[in-house]
Design a protein around this motif. Sequence first.
Motif, mmCIF file in Angstrom:
data_model
loop_
_atom_site.group_PDB
_atom_site.id
_atom_site.type_symbol
_atom_site.label_atom_id
_atom_site.label_comp_id
_atom_site.label_asym_id
_atom_site.label_seq_id
_atom_site.Cartn_x
_atom_site.Cartn_y
_atom_site.Cartn_z
ATOM 1 N N ALA A 238 42.886 44.789 42.264
ATOM 2 C CA ALA A 238 42.230 44.348 43.500
ATOM 3 C C ALA A 238 42.842 44.989 44.736
ATOM 4 C CB ALA A 238 42.314 42.827 43.595
ATOM 5 N N ILE A 239 44.161 45.036 44.795
ATOM 6 C CA ILE A 239 44.833 45.498 46.012
ATOM 7 C C ILE A 239 44.702 47.012 46.173
ATOM 8 C CG2 ILE A 239 47.095 45.701 47.116
ATOM 9 C CD1 ILE A 239 47.700 42.922 45.759
ATOM 10 N N ASN A 240 44.909 47.763 45.090
ATOM 11 C CA ASN A 240 44.752 49.217 45.179
ATOM 12 C C ASN A 240 43.334 49.609 45.566
ATOM 13 O OD1 ASN A 240 47.407 49.859 44.500
ATOM 14 N ND2 ASN A 240 46.991 49.861 42.313
ATOM 15 N N THR A 241 42.358 48.857 45.069
ATOM 16 C CA THR A 241 40.964 49.170 45.379
ATOM 17 C C THR A 241 40.666 48.938 46.853
ATOM 18 O OG1 THR A 241 40.297 48.594 43.130
ATOM 19 C CG2 THR A 241 38.568 48.678 44.792
ATOM 20 N N VAL A 242 41.122 47.823 47.392
ATOM 21 C CA VAL A 242 40.838 47.549 48.804
ATOM 22 C C VAL A 242 41.568 48.539 49.708
ATOM 23 C CG1 VAL A 242 42.679 45.879 49.372
ATOM 24 C CG2 VAL A 242 40.429 45.655 50.420
ATOM 25 N N ILE A 243 42.755 48.986 49.314
ATOM 26 C CA ILE A 243 43.454 50.003 50.093
ATOM 27 C C ILE A 243 42.648 51.298 50.112
ATOM 28 C CG2 ILE A 243 45.496 51.486 50.131
ATOM 29 C CD1 ILE A 243 47.086 49.090 49.045
ATOM 30 N N MET A 366 52.457 52.141 34.400
ATOM 31 C CA MET A 366 51.283 52.373 33.568
ATOM 32 C C MET A 366 50.199 51.332 33.840
ATOM 33 S SD MET A 366 51.243 52.657 29.425
ATOM 34 C CE MET A 366 49.771 53.097 28.507
ATOM 35 N N VAL A 367 50.583 50.049 33.914
ATOM 36 C CA VAL A 367 49.571 49.024 34.154
ATOM 37 C C VAL A 367 49.023 49.134 35.574
ATOM 38 C CG1 VAL A 367 50.559 47.478 32.437
ATOM 39 C CG2 VAL A 367 51.243 47.234 34.818
ATOM 40 N N GLY A 368 49.882 49.525 36.523
ATOM 41 C CA GLY A 368 49.392 49.737 37.879
ATOM 42 C C GLY A 368 48.395 50.875 37.944
ATOM 43 N N ARG A 369 48.658 51.943 37.185
ATOM 44 C CA ARG A 369 47.749 53.092 37.160
ATOM 45 C C ARG A 369 46.449 52.741 36.442
ATOM 46 N NH1 ARG A 369 52.691 53.389 39.131
ATOM 47 N NH2 ARG A 369 53.314 55.450 39.795
ATOM 48 N N PHE A 370 46.552 51.906 35.377
ATOM 49 C CA PHE A 370 45.339 51.486 34.688
ATOM 50 C C PHE A 370 44.429 50.724 35.654
ATOM 51 C CE2 PHE A 370 42.989 48.227 32.294
ATOM 52 C CZ PHE A 370 42.246 49.043 31.458
ATOM 53 N N SER A 371 45.028 49.840 36.448
ATOM 54 C CA SER A 371 44.235 49.087 37.415
ATOM 55 C C SER A 371 43.633 50.010 38.464
ATOM 56 C CB SER A 371 45.096 48.016 38.087
ATOM 57 O OG SER A 371 46.060 48.594 38.957
ATOM 58 N N VAL A 402 33.685 43.298 47.074
ATOM 59 C CA VAL A 402 34.911 42.582 47.422
ATOM 60 C C VAL A 402 35.008 41.262 46.662
ATOM 61 C CG1 VAL A 402 36.164 41.426 49.301
ATOM 62 C CG2 VAL A 402 35.131 43.667 49.689
ATOM 63 N N LEU A 403 33.869 40.631 46.378
ATOM 64 C CA LEU A 403 33.899 39.394 45.591
ATOM 65 C C LEU A 403 34.519 39.626 44.213
ATOM 66 C CD1 LEU A 403 30.436 37.713 46.325
ATOM 67 C CD2 LEU A 403 32.700 36.940 47.078
ATOM 68 N N SER A 404 34.275 40.804 43.637
ATOM 69 C CA SER A 404 34.885 41.112 42.333
ATOM 70 C C SER A 404 36.404 41.187 42.458
ATOM 71 C CB SER A 404 34.324 42.421 41.778
ATOM 72 O OG SER A 404 34.794 43.542 42.510
ATOM 73 N N LEU A 405 36.902 41.668 43.599
ATOM 74 C CA LEU A 405 38.345 41.738 43.810
ATOM 75 C C LEU A 405 38.956 40.338 43.933
ATOM 76 C CD1 LEU A 405 38.490 44.668 46.407
ATOM 77 C CD2 LEU A 405 38.315 44.761 43.907
ATOM 78 N N LEU A 406 38.216 39.432 44.571
ATOM 79 C CA LEU A 406 38.656 38.039 44.638
ATOM 80 C C LEU A 406 38.785 37.457 43.237
ATOM 81 C CD1 LEU A 406 39.184 35.323 46.052
ATOM 82 C CD2 LEU A 406 36.707 35.067 46.326
ATOM 83 N N GLY A 407 37.809 37.724 42.375
ATOM 84 C CA GLY A 407 37.871 37.231 41.008
ATOM 85 C C GLY A 407 39.047 37.791 40.228
ATOM 86 N N SER A 412 44.679 37.019 37.842
ATOM 87 C CA SER A 412 46.112 37.335 37.803
ATOM 88 C C SER A 412 46.950 36.092 38.095
ATOM 89 C CB SER A 412 46.439 38.441 38.802
ATOM 90 O OG SER A 412 46.385 37.972 40.133
ATOM 91 N N TYR A 413 46.511 35.278 39.031
ATOM 92 C CA TYR A 413 47.222 34.036 39.365
ATOM 93 C C TYR A 413 47.329 33.138 38.138
ATOM 94 C CZ TYR A 413 47.742 29.271 41.157
ATOM 95 O OH TYR A 413 48.144 27.971 41.359
ATOM 96 N N VAL A 414 46.241 32.996 37.397
ATOM 97 C CA VAL A 414 46.240 32.146 36.204
ATOM 98 C C VAL A 414 47.173 32.716 35.133
ATOM 99 C CG1 VAL A 414 44.808 31.272 34.322
ATOM 100 C CG2 VAL A 414 43.929 31.256 36.662
ATOM 101 N N ILE A 415 47.134 34.010 34.928
ATOM 102 C CA ILE A 415 47.964 34.639 33.893
ATOM 103 C C ILE A 415 49.448 34.491 34.199
ATOM 104 C CG2 ILE A 415 48.602 36.868 32.876
ATOM 105 C CD1 ILE A 415 45.657 37.684 33.151
#
Length: 437
Positions: A238-243, A366-371, A402-407, A412-415
């Motif tokens: 979500a964060i990388n996409t909005v940036i 790696m996980v950051g790059r996958f996202s 942007v709604l998809s980024l909120l989801g 992530s919060y739940v996990i």
Amino acid sequence: MAASSTPVPRCAIAGWVLYDLANTVFSMGVVSLVFPLWVRGQVGETRADAVYGVITGLSMGAIFVVSPLLGAWTDRARRRMPFLVVSTLLCVAATALLARAGFGVTAALFVLANICYQAGLQFYDSLLPEVSDESNRGKIGGIGVGVGYFGSYLAVGASLFLGSEDQPRLFALYAAAFALLAVPCFVFVRERGNPAPRPLTLGGAVAAVRETLATLRTTRRFPGLARFLIGRVFYTDAINTVISFMTLFTVNVALANGRDRAAASRQAQFIMLAAITCAVAGGFFWGRLTDRLGPKRTLTLVLGCWMAFFALAAATGIFALPLAAMYVVACGAGFSLGGVWSADRPYMLRLTPPERVGEFYGLYGMVGRFSAITGPFLWAAILHLTVDRLGLTPLRGQGIAVLSLLGLTFVSYVILRPVSDAPRDWARLAREHADAA
């Protein structure tokens, strides 16, 4: 490469912090500001999000594949710094050549520059134990984040001074600034070195990555680490996409509020400056809060802030709210962004055995790059569906994206909720693992 109790020279801390400033010049100036506008000028308003998303996704796909191998290599090497130097110089060279040839060549150079920048971040993050200890890791990481955002001032200020139309000159200026500001890190950060270096072979690196992945799947030797990495996929997505897409989104908000193209681009730069100002304050605030509350509680608060501001950003796009709403979104997102990296890196270090920092930071990267692969492609797909198929305006399509980024942030919060950040007794865990084997 375990941490030592020997005091770290202030010049080493300053050099490490300045590298955060240096690479922020690239991330803000090239990735977030000027290159998206260059793409928009080349392919037009309606195709800009999709084309830029594909180019960014390709670059992140490449670093996703190689980042764990690079992490394993740095654990086998005598020092990590040479990897940081080489990746930085390659990024600088590719950046200096952007927009000096046709679309295909410039896109390929951007892919190379972004790969090298992302690899450098991996090497840079793994040097944090060399300039900090458990008592001040959040503080120093937060200072790096806060000071780093002054690099965004340099990037946006140069764009305002030279004008965003002179893109080749801007890219060359960003490259020079990155190189110059990175030098203190290269000179003053002194590594303790690897007491047991091993040959840097591809086969050895692949074997190390396989062992690490197998360990994460089959044992409890690293409690919480696998779950943290999975959760990190979603919030960094979500964060990388909005940036990446904030400039294009802000330009469309300004156009919807009656600005012409030139005024909209300039308004986007001012909104970015507002976000940067709040990010500087956020880096210092969240860094100190991380030392006080711990990285888990701090990151939980940060994710809550992100969800609130994603909701406002989505409403701004869907309902074409006044431009003032975008200033609120930018300031809130900027302040929250400082908190992500201030809490994220110490959180990862709490979950990582000291002797495998480089290897596990390869997985972290790696996980950051996958996202960062999935985020741009998800954004591009939503824009294609809403704008090209359903006929919505680009701004309204962006609001829905942007709604998809909120989801994703909520997931992530739940996990992450069950993951403890309590310090680990790595010697005891290793003994238990050996006994179980």
